[in-house]
Structure formats: structure tokens, C-alpha cells
Design a protein around this motif. Structure first.
Motif, PDB file in Angstrom:
ATOM      1  N   HIS A   1       6.817  -3.531 -21.116  1.00 23.24           N
ATOM      2  CA  HIS A   1       7.452  -3.714 -22.423  1.00 23.24           C
ATOM      3  C   HIS A   1       8.976  -3.608 -22.319  1.00 23.24           C
ATOM      4  N   GLU A   2       9.456  -2.667 -21.517  1.00 24.63           N
ATOM      5  CA  GLU A   2      10.906  -2.509 -21.367  1.00 24.63           C
ATOM      6  C   GLU A   2      11.517  -3.683 -20.611  1.00 24.63           C
ATOM      7  N   ALA A   3      10.785  -4.207 -19.630  1.00 27.61           N
ATOM      8  CA  ALA A   3      11.301  -5.329 -18.842  1.00 27.61           C
ATOM      9  C   ALA A   3      11.269  -6.635 -19.640  1.00 27.61           C
ATOM     10  N   HIS A   4      10.241  -6.787 -20.483  1.00 30.39           N
ATOM     11  CA  HIS A   4      10.060  -8.042 -21.239  1.00 30.39           C
ATOM     12  C   HIS A   4       9.669  -7.730 -22.685  1.00 30.39           C
ATOM     13  N   PRO A   5      10.596  -7.222 -23.474  1.00 32.11           N
ATOM     14  CA  PRO A   5      10.265  -6.844 -24.859  1.00 32.11           C
ATOM     15  C   PRO A   5       9.861  -8.016 -25.743  1.00 32.11           C
TER      16      PRO A   5
ATOM     17  N   ALA B   1       6.316  -8.925 -12.597  1.00 32.75           N
ATOM     18  CA  ALA B   1       6.637 -10.027 -11.685  1.00 32.75           C
ATOM     19  C   ALA B   1       6.020 -11.334 -12.169  1.00 32.75           C
ATOM     20  N   ALA B   2       4.789 -11.275 -12.667  1.00 32.94           N
ATOM     21  CA  ALA B   2       4.123 -12.485 -13.158  1.00 32.94           C
ATOM     22  C   ALA B   2       4.901 -13.093 -14.322  1.00 32.94           C
ATOM     23  N   VAL B   3       5.357 -12.256 -15.236  1.00 29.26           N
ATOM     24  CA  VAL B   3       6.158 -12.749 -16.364  1.00 29.26           C
ATOM     25  C   VAL B   3       7.475 -13.321 -15.848  1.00 29.26           C
ATOM     26  N   ASP B   4       8.075 -12.650 -14.866  1.00 31.60           N
ATOM     27  CA  ASP B   4       9.314 -13.155 -14.259  1.00 31.60           C
ATOM     28  C   ASP B   4       9.128 -14.570 -13.731  1.00 31.60           C
ATOM     29  N   PHE B   5       8.013 -14.812 -13.013  1.00 30.88           N
ATOM     30  CA  PHE B   5       7.763 -16.131 -12.425  1.00 30.88           C
ATOM     31  C   PHE B   5       7.643 -17.192 -13.506  1.00 30.88           C
ATOM     32  N   VAL B   6       6.920 -16.865 -14.577  1.00 31.33           N
ATOM     33  CA  VAL B   6       6.739 -17.838 -15.659  1.00 31.33           C
ATOM     34  C   VAL B   6       8.080 -18.135 -16.327  1.00 31.33           C
ATOM     35  N   LYS B   7       8.867 -17.110 -16.541  1.00 32.59           N
ATOM     36  CA  LYS B   7      10.179 -17.311 -17.176  1.00 32.59           C
ATOM     37  C   LYS B   7      11.114 -18.116 -16.269  1.00 32.59           C
ATOM     38  N   LYS B   8      11.058 -17.858 -14.957  1.00 28.73           N
ATOM     39  CA  LYS B   8      11.924 -18.589 -14.027  1.00 28.73           C
ATOM     40  C   LYS B   8      11.618 -20.078 -14.021  1.00 28.73           C
ATOM     41  N   GLN B   9      10.364 -20.427 -14.310  1.00 28.89           N
ATOM     42  CA  GLN B   9       9.985 -21.842 -14.367  1.00 28.89           C
ATOM     43  C   GLN B   9      10.128 -22.421 -15.776  1.00 28.89           C
TER      44      GLN B   9
ATOM     45  N   PRO C   1       0.801  -1.227   0.000  1.00 30.29           N
ATOM     46  CA  PRO C   1       0.000   0.000   0.000  1.00 30.29           C
ATOM     47  C   PRO C   1       0.836   1.281   0.000  1.00 30.29           C
ATOM     48  N   VAL C   2       2.094   1.180   0.387  1.00 30.66           N
ATOM     49  CA  VAL C   2       2.946   2.368   0.433  1.00 30.66           C
ATOM     50  C   VAL C   2       3.795   2.499  -0.834  1.00 30.66           C
ATOM     51  N   THR C   3       4.536   1.430  -1.164  1.00 29.53           N
ATOM     52  CA  THR C   3       5.434   1.499  -2.313  1.00 29.53           C
ATOM     53  C   THR C   3       4.730   1.138  -3.624  1.00 29.53           C
ATOM     54  N   HIS C   4       3.558   0.491  -3.526  1.00 27.86           N
ATOM     55  CA  HIS C   4       2.785   0.009  -4.676  1.00 27.86           C
ATOM     56  C   HIS C   4       3.503  -1.103  -5.446  1.00 27.86           C
ATOM     57  N   GLU C   5       4.592  -1.638  -4.901  1.00 31.73           N
ATOM     58  CA  GLU C   5       5.319  -2.718  -5.564  1.00 31.73           C
ATOM     59  C   GLU C   5       4.702  -4.076  -5.193  1.00 31.73           C
ATOM     60  N   PRO C   6       4.809  -5.071  -6.087  1.00 32.24           N
ATOM     61  CA  PRO C   6       4.143  -6.355  -5.851  1.00 32.24           C
ATOM     62  C   PRO C   6       4.941  -7.281  -4.943  1.00 32.24           C
TER      63      PRO C   6
END
Length: 209
Positions: free
Chosen positions: A171-175, A142-150, A106-111
Motif C-alpha cells: 500500500h505504501e509503495a503503490h497507494p 515488484a509485480a505492480v512495478d513491472f505492470v506500471k513500467k509497461q 531464500p536468504v533476503t526473501h526479496e523477489p
């Protein structure tokens, strides 16, 4: 931007306008989300691989195309993404379903992750991550990160509305990820809500406002 697709179909835009209306009730909102997901999914899945198989018609035997490879994986970002799962299953009933659970600080808005369960052999599947809202973009990234990590390699992301900030971040994180967006809204406000937006999609889908 390459791999970014903003939908302009009149049916999609009309239904999104109905979603935005604060007087649209939970039941209608839920149906609209599913209908928009079907229309978007039709476009997002146009490059599914196919192979010719032998089918016997009432007239003769022929070779005709059917979807090939491992079953599709649809992965909702909990909880609002659940509202778009049936959209993909309507189009591809044999698809497997995974889940990624994230909550936003709620403060940083990060997942922050609290759950991640994906179908087996995710590296051999086309993965479609669904979430109605792409706001800051942290949860989507983060969701894309998890899928890629697996092991996931062929990944698509579908959202109904997006803020420019979130779209740019993802888009910049996962082009390499194909991003399908129903409408690109104006901006995020100071509380990280999409403007004009449609409010909290999860609350409106599940009636927990």
C-alpha cells in the motif's frame, strides 16, 4: 487504509478456513482457491466501466449496459497466482492473460524477476494482479512495478490472505492500487511465512509438497 478492501463475506471466510486445514488435499485446495477468487473477483470488478448497447430481445429492441473499453488483463504472479486465473476468466471470459515470474531469495526473501509477459496495450486495460499470498510484499510490489513500467495505470491486486507487513509495504509503495484481501492474518514468522496462514500456496495448489 484507502484503496484496501478486506473481505468479510461469510462464504469467503468459510472457504478460507477450509484452505487453512492441513488435511485439505490438492484437488479440493485448488477448487477452493478458484471459488474464493470468483467471490472476491465479483467484488473487485464492481467498478468496471459499462456502456449502453442496442440488443434485440424476443420482445423488442432496447439499450442495455455491457462492459466497455479494452479487454481486462488478469496477471498471475507465478506460480501460485495461476490458481486464481480461472476465477477471473469465469467472470470475464474475454480477459487477456499476462504472466509475471518471480522467485524469492531464500536468504533476503526479496523477489527476483525471471519472466514478464503482458498483453499489448496494457495502458488501456484494467489489470488484475493475482497471488494467493501477500507475505513480505516484495513480490507484489515488484509485480505492480513491472505492470506500471509497461504503461499500466488502472491496477488491482487480489490475494486470499495477507500479513500486515506485506499489506503495509504494498500500500505504501503503490497507494493508487486497489488491494483486495480475503483475510488479514496476524503476522509473519522468522521464516517470512504468514501466521496462521495456510502453508505454501503454490505447493498445495500443484501438489509439490
Amino acid at each position: 487504509m484507502e484503496n484496501v478492501y478486506i473481505m468479510n463475506h461469510p462464504l469467503i471466510q468459510h472457504k478460507i478456513s477450509m484452505l487453512r486445514n492441513k488435511n485439505t488435499g490438492t484437488n479440493e485446495f485448488r477448487k477452493l482457491v478458484e471459488e474464493i477468487g470468483i467471490l472476491m473477483g465479483y467484488e473487485a470488478l464492481r467498478d468496471l466501466p459499462v456502456e449502453n448497447v442496442e440488443v434485440e430481445t424476443p420482445i423488442e429492441t432496447c439499450m442495455t449496459p455491457m462492459i466497455s473499453g479494452k479487454k481486462l488483463a488478469v496477471i498471475p504472479v507465478l506460480r501460485a497466482g495461476l490458481g486464481m486465473v480461472n476465477s477471473i476468466l469465469t467472470l470475464v471470459p474475454s480477459a487477456k492473460v499476462g504472466h509475471v515470474g518471480l522467485y524469492r531469495d531464500p536468504v533476503t526473501h526479496e523477489p527476483h524477476e525471471y519472466y514478464c509477459k503482458l498483453p499489448e496495450a496494457i495502458d488501456e486495460r484494467i489489470s488484475v494482479i493475482v497471488d494467493p499470498m501477500l507475505a513480505i510484499g516484495g513480490s507484489a510490489e515488484a509485480a505492480v512495478d513491472f505492470v506500471k513500467k509497461q504503461g499500466g495505470k488502472n491496477i488491482k491486486f487480489m490475494c486470499i490472505i495477507a500479513a500486515p507487513e506485506g499489506l503495509k509495504r504494498l500500500h505504501e509503495a503503490h497507494p493508487d492500487v486497489q488491494i483486495y484481501c480475503g483475510h488479514l492474518d496476524r503476522e509473519l514468522n522468522d521464516h517470512a511465512y504468514i501466521c496462521p496462514g495456510l502453508g505454501d500456496a503454490g505447493d498445495r495448489i500443484f501438489g509439490t509438497m
